[in-house]
Design a protein around this motif. Structure first.
Motif, PDB file in Angstrom:
ATOM      1  N   LEU A 186      43.935  47.096  42.794  1.00 26.49           N
ATOM      2  CA  LEU A 186      43.112  46.659  41.666  1.00 26.49           C
ATOM      3  C   LEU A 186      42.217  45.500  42.088  1.00 26.49           C
ATOM      4  O   LEU A 186      41.046  45.424  41.689  1.00 26.49           O
ATOM      5  CB  LEU A 186      44.004  46.273  40.481  1.00 26.49           C
ATOM      6  N   TYR A 187      42.756  44.608  42.881  1.00 25.72           N
ATOM      7  CA  TYR A 187      41.953  43.479  43.371  1.00 25.72           C
ATOM      8  C   TYR A 187      40.821  43.989  44.260  1.00 25.72           C
ATOM      9  O   TYR A 187      39.669  43.535  44.145  1.00 25.72           O
ATOM     10  CB  TYR A 187      42.845  42.517  44.161  1.00 25.72           C
ATOM     11  N   THR A 188      41.146  44.972  45.116  1.00 23.24           N
ATOM     12  CA  THR A 188      40.128  45.533  46.010  1.00 23.24           C
ATOM     13  C   THR A 188      39.020  46.216  45.222  1.00 23.24           C
ATOM     14  O   THR A 188      37.846  46.159  45.601  1.00 23.24           O
ATOM     15  CB  THR A 188      40.785  46.537  46.980  1.00 23.24           C
ATOM     16  N   LEU A 189      39.364  46.835  44.106  1.00 24.37           N
ATOM     17  CA  LEU A 189      38.375  47.536  43.276  1.00 24.37           C
ATOM     18  C   LEU A 189      37.513  46.569  42.461  1.00 24.37           C
ATOM     19  O   LEU A 189      36.513  46.986  41.874  1.00 24.37           O
ATOM     20  CB  LEU A 189      39.076  48.518  42.335  1.00 24.37           C
ATOM     21  N   GLY A 190      37.915  45.309  42.374  1.00 29.66           N
ATOM     22  CA  GLY A 190      37.084  44.319  41.694  1.00 29.66           C
ATOM     23  C   GLY A 190      37.627  43.816  40.371  1.00 29.66           C
ATOM     24  O   GLY A 190      36.962  43.040  39.689  1.00 29.66           O
TER      25      GLY A 190
END
Length: 1129
Positions: free
Chosen positions: A465-469
């Motif tokens: 989720l963090y990687t997706l923004g």
């Protein structure tokens, strides 16, 4: 010289001398044998029996010249040939204990039995018991059985020659053990048979489904309860070799004594009592019961009854493969009345498929064994300790070697405790059990899972989720063990990555097994908190059995598609949320998308593709349904079966639970869901791939598309591999917190919901119209139009009316196309053309803001004109009132307009009139909150809509019967119509067209694929009926009518397949459609040229006059018969 003489008595009239020769090798206990004979030979007359050792044979034989019997108990072939020859020259009868050889002379007989006859007896027993496989243990002397049995039965037996030097334990543990048979045949000596039986017992191969058949010589001093014995008829109670020999001697002597009298000399008596040189040719089947041999019947009987087999079973053991029991918890019954888990049958399809493939020997494991899955339910969705304990007590024999628990962590904990109380020790393999607590080998030593550890999902979710923004979210979880574990881990990991959880920590969870009514009444504040915190991303850690209930609460609070972006935290939820068996499906579609979820891989590689194909062909489970559960259950069963096979091939005891669990942990293979392997030191599966799935609602079709958007590879250099852009709210491919308001309608899109009552209403109205049409049509046909039309046999000059008939075929072809599956993705031109001719213009122009009502008013006008024209023609008003010019004009106009309004416009008129009733979307719960699908500015069931509904209903009631009645009338009244319908076809066509309209207004709007299938079926039925019953009086028109329906069917099939494949707009489908139509056209032209000559012609220079004649010159001579006369006929 060593010999001695016995004097015993026999019931014969003449003295009889018997010489018995025995060997010094002590293979027979002579004293025991003598004792047996003395006790059994008794009579009033005396005979002498001389016993002589083989060493002194020559001295005795030289002096023997009198008539008598010589019985040779040795196995010396030289002695046999010598004495056989002497018996020919001298007067004695010679008996040997061995088999008779063709080299012996005439007066030589065998005390044994004929091998072929003995083999036939064995074969008969096997046939009657239906034993077609098993293991034969044979001594060299009995090796003849193999070829004899193979000659009569299919060669599916295994044979082992057993010698004194054979390592019986190794043969059974290494060879027999893996053959998977329950049937064993012992034809060896007694001591060897005893060793075989003991080793079979030690290897646990003599269970309750096993059986043993042995020869009489194998059974000496061996009492195996439930075993079967084949013995010579007079050897039923022989318990040793000495018993056997004594009884054979006695039987031979008694046979001779019966015939040795004044009529027969000794040799003749022997020849009479023995058959084909053998004195014993009858055999019996015995059964060991309570330590005693019990006679069952003659070995050549056709039915054996009252046999008790090993384990005191009456049922005959089968020759089928050895059965390995495993336990499958079906989980369908629910003792506490709580909602049943909807996916048990889907999940266990994977297990059942694996069992079937193993038993069909298609996976290369357990070839000689058969797995039996014992499906029983001891409460899968509710923990009821008392119920589970009593249930497992009753089903303890069904648990088997390995137990597969249901997909519920709570239930598994209850089952684990129950097994401990019952002291049940079997490995358990979980297919969908996620909690981290079950990772511990020390706490759960007999457990492993093919599902991933749930805590691992939680920590991985934060990273992705963090990687997706995403930098904020809301969290909702159920207070079950797995959900709570997930939430705890997620909160801790989110803090590390600075992802803010916006909703109040005290309003994030609700109790396990809480459903919609309770959620709405007692826990709606949790969902309101999520809405009020303005979070777009919702981390939703709720199991599938409760997930739709929470989504429905969001829906009741006004959330709609695009308001929320949901991450379903429990693996398998996203693939299960949108199946037809789930409650609140429409709300789940509306609010529960767009969404994402992590899923274990399914149907990967060659194995996965094969499993997917088999699941669809055998269980109708499609890979496109995105249900990974069957794949995991397939792999879990294969994991256990592979471990059992691993142990069998090594001669290990697979019934030992601890050793079997150790074997399970050693397995590694590529299954349906990828690499299947248990991590060292844990009960967890090795993680090599996670799939990120994205669910999106297609608002036009109402279908959900679940696609694999990314691969997550923990061990790879790149953690996240994007496969296709993730769709977020508003069909955006980037993370956004903005809401998009739909400007096409006067209210926000998020307020719109499916109005179920309105949908039921349009279904009911459409079906009612269809039924009434069928009834009215049948009545009109029966009363007025049950007539035939003369075939066109002479060439006629073509008229404008004939052109209209030809145009009707083409126009109706396009109209029927528009009623079928949506052609727009394949060919927008053809689709738009059909829609235009059907007056369904919503795909071409916007019908909002009053546009739809303009078309509806036009239809009302057409219906009014139709009624006026029909009344004028039917009542012949122009003839009744000849002075009124308007009536004459109406009568003339009727013959031009009747085929257009009553035939060509039938589908558009009925279709548009039914559109007024379609109000299945709403912004509230009442009928007056619903709005027109064609014009969302018009609310239903109030104001102007009520007026339009009333007018449309009247139009339907008036127009349809008149159309049915007058459709055939035009061609009967006008003598310039040469090409005609048969009235019966027009009646059937009416029902056909209305059926298509009903499907278009009902099924097509909710189930595209079902509509395509039903549409195709109805078209094929109608086309077949028309081809058989000749709808036109002109064969060429009949032929092209049939071809247009074939073309429609082809279009429907292509379009339906395209819908199944997510409505792709590939040129391939357009090409297939055009090629199919081109082939149909070419074939039609070729057949027309060969079979259907033209019956219409045109005269040059008369076309214009004909046109004027049609338009302005309506002489009475055109009309063959008045309407009143027609109906009177």
């Amino acid at each position: 010289m060593f010999f001695f003489i016995l004097t015993v008595s026999l019931t014969i009239s003449y003295s009889l001398d018997i010489l018995i020769i025995y060997s010094a090798d002590k293979s027979l206990k002579i004293k025991t044998l003598q004792s047996n004979l003395i006790s059994k030979l008794y009579s009033d007359s005396s005979i002498s029996v001389i016993w002589i050792e083989e060493t002194f044979l020559d001295q005795i034989i030289q002096k023997r010249n009198e008539e008598g019997i010589v019985i040779d108990l040795t196995s010396n072939s030289n002695t046999h040939f010598l004495l056989s020859q002497q018996a020919e020259d001298l007067k004695f009868v010679y008996f040997i204990i061995d088999d008779y050889s063709k080299g012996y002379y005439k007066w030589t007989y065998s005390l044994s039995y004929e091998k072929s006859n003995y083999s036939n007896a064995v074969v008969n027993i096997l046939k009657n018991l239906e034993w077609e496989s098993g293991v034969f243990f044979l001594s060299k002397e009995n090796w003849f059985l193999k070829s004899m049995i193979d000659n009569f039965l299919e060669n599916s037996f295994n044979y082992f020659i057993i010698e004194s030097s054979s390592d019986i334990e190794e043969i059974i543990n290494k060879e027999v053990f893996k053959l998977g048979t329950n049937l064993y045949y012992l034809f060896t000596d007694a001591s060897t048979s005893w060793k075989i039986v003991e080793n079979l017992k030690n290897a646990k191969l003599l269970g309750s489904r096993a059986s043993v058949l042995m020869s009489h010589e194998s059974s000496y001093n061996l009492t195996l309860e439930g075993s079967l014995i084949i013995a010579p008829k007079h050897q039923i109670f022989s318990e040793s070799k000495e018993d056997y020999v004594a009884n054979q001697i006695l039987f031979a002597i008694q046979g001779i004594s019966t015939n040795f009298n004044d009529q027969y000399e000794l040799r003749q008596a022997a020849e009479t009592s023995c058959t084909n040189h053998f004195c014993e040719n009858s055999f019996s089947l015995l059964n060991v019961k309570h330590g005693r041999r019990v006679f069952i019947g003659d070995a050549f009987d056709q039915n054996f009854k009252n046999i008790t087999f090993i384990g005191n079973l009456q049922l005959i053991p089968t020759s089928e493969k050895k059965v390995l029991d495993i336990g499958l918890n079906s989980g369908i019954h629910n003792p506490d009345g709580i909602q049943s888990y909807p996916f048990n049958k889907i999940e266990f399809a994977g297990s059942n498929l694996a069992i079937s493939l193993i038993n069909e020997e298609k996976l290369g494991i357990l070839k000689n064994f058969a797995i039996q899955g014992n499906s029983f339910d001891c409460g899968s969705m509710a923990v009821n300790a008392t119920f589970q304990l009593s249930c497992f007590k009753q089903n303890i024999n069904k648990i088997g070697l390995i137990y597969y628990p249901p997909s519920s962590a709570i239930v598994f904990k209850g089952i684990f405790a129950t097994f401990n109380r019952l002291n049940v020790k079997v490995p358990q393999i979980g297919s969908r059990i996620g909690p981290d607590a079950f990772s511990s080998i020390s706490n759960y030593p007999l457990f492993a899972r093919v599902s991933y550890n749930g805590v691992y999902f939680a920590s991985m979710a934060v990273k992705i989720l963090y990687t997706l923004g995403w930098r904020s979210c809301a969290l909702i979880y159920q207070e079950g063990s797995f959900s709570k574990e997930f939430a705890t881990t997620f909160i801790a990991e989110a803090e590390k990555y600075n992802i803010k959880i916006l909703n109040d920590p005290t309003s994030r969870s609700f109790p396990a097994s809480t459903y919609y009514a309770t959620l709405k009444a007692n826990y709606s504040h949790i969902f309101k908190e999520v809405i009020n915190c303005n979070a777009r991303l919702i981390v939703y850690a709720v199991p599938i059995n409760s997930a739709p209930d929470g989504i429905k609460v969001f829906h009741s609070l006004g959330m709609r598609n695009g308001d929320l972006f949901i991450y379903y935290a429990i693996p398998g939820t996203i693939s299960s949320m949108f199946t037809s068996s789930v409650l609140y499906l429409e709300e789940s579609k509306e609010v529960g998308t767009p969404s994402i979820a992590f899923e274990q891989p399914g149907y990967t590689g060659e194995t996965g593709e094969n499993v997917a194909d088999l699941l669809q062909s055998r269980y109708n489970i499609k890979k496109s349904d995105n249900l990974v559960q069957p794949c995991l259950y397939y792999d879990s069963l294969l994991l256990g079966a592979s471990a059992i096979d691993f142990m069998i091939n090594r001669g290990q005891d697979y019934t030992n639970a601890i050793r079997l669990m150790a074997a399970i942990r050693k397995q590694s293979f590529r299954g349906c869901s990828g690499k299947v392997q248990i991590e060292d030191g844990t009960n967890n599966r090795y993680v090599d791939l996670i799939i990120l799935q994205n669910a999106v609602l297609n608002k036009n079709t109402g279908n959900i598309t679940i696609s694999d958007s990314a691969y997550i590879k923990p061990a790879a250099a790149t953690l996240l591999q994007i496969l296709k852009p993730i769709v977020y709210p508003g069909n955006s491919t980037t993370v956004s917190l903005l809401r998009v308001i739909n400007g096409n309608c006067p209210f926000p899109d998020d307020k719109v919901r499916t109005f179920t009552k309105g949908r039921y209403l349009i279904f009911g109205i459409s079906i009612a119209v269809g039924i009434c049409t069928a009834a009215i049509t049948f009545y009109i046909w029966k009363k007025w139009w049950n007539i035939k039309v003369d075939q066109l046999t002479k060439k006629q000059e073509i008229s404008i009316e004939d052109f209209i008939m030809g145009a009707t075929v083409i126009i109706e072809f396009l109209q029927i196309l528009s009623m079928g599956p949506d052609l727009t993705p394949i060919s927008s031109l053809i689709g738009d053309l059909g829609s235009m001719l059907s007056f369904d213009l919503s795909n071409l122009i916007s019908t909002k803001n009053g546009v739809f009502w303009f078309f509806l008013d036009f239809i009302f006008g057409l219906v009014f004109i139709w009624v006026v024209l029909s009344v004028t023609v039917l009542l012949r008003l122009d003839e009744r009132f000849p002075t009124i010019g308007l009536l004459r004009l109406l009568n003339k106009s009727a013959y031009l307009l009747m085929p257009i309004i009553g035939n060509l416009m039938f589908i558009p008129i009925v279709s548009l009139l039914l559109e007024v009733f379609i109000c299945d979307e709403s912004i509230g719960e009442n009928f007056t909150d619903s709005f027109m699908i064609k014009d969302c500015y018009q609310f239903c069931w109030k104001g102007d809509h009520i007026i339009y509904v009333a007018i449309s209903a009247v139009c339907l009631v008036v127009y349809e019967p008149l159309a049915v009645l007058c459709r055939p009338l035009w061609q009967e009244l006008d003598n310039l119509v040469h090409v005609k319908y048969t009235p019966s076809h027009l009646m059937v066509k009416t029902i056909f067209q209305v059926s298509l309209i009903v499907l278009n207004k009902t099924v097509k709007r909710t189930q595209d694929i079902a509509h395509g299938a039903l549409f195709t079926l109805i078209v094929i039925i109608f086309g077949t009926f028309g081809f058989k019953n000749q709808p036109y009086n002109y064969p060429r028109f009949t032929w092209w009518h049939f071809l247009t329906l074939i073309a429609v069917s082809w279009s429907s099939i292509i379009t339906t397949i395209n819908i199944c494949l997510d409505k792709s707009s590939s040129p391939l489908w357009t090409s297939l459609l055009i090629i199919g139509w081109l082939i149909i056209t070419l074939v039609g032209l070729y057949v027309q040229k060969k079979k259907y000559p033209s019956m219409l012609f045109r005269k040059k220079g008369k076309d214009t006059s004909t046109l004027f004649k049609f338009a302005f010159n309506f002489r009475n001579s055109r009309f063959k018969i008045a309407p009143q006369e027609l109906f009177e006929k």
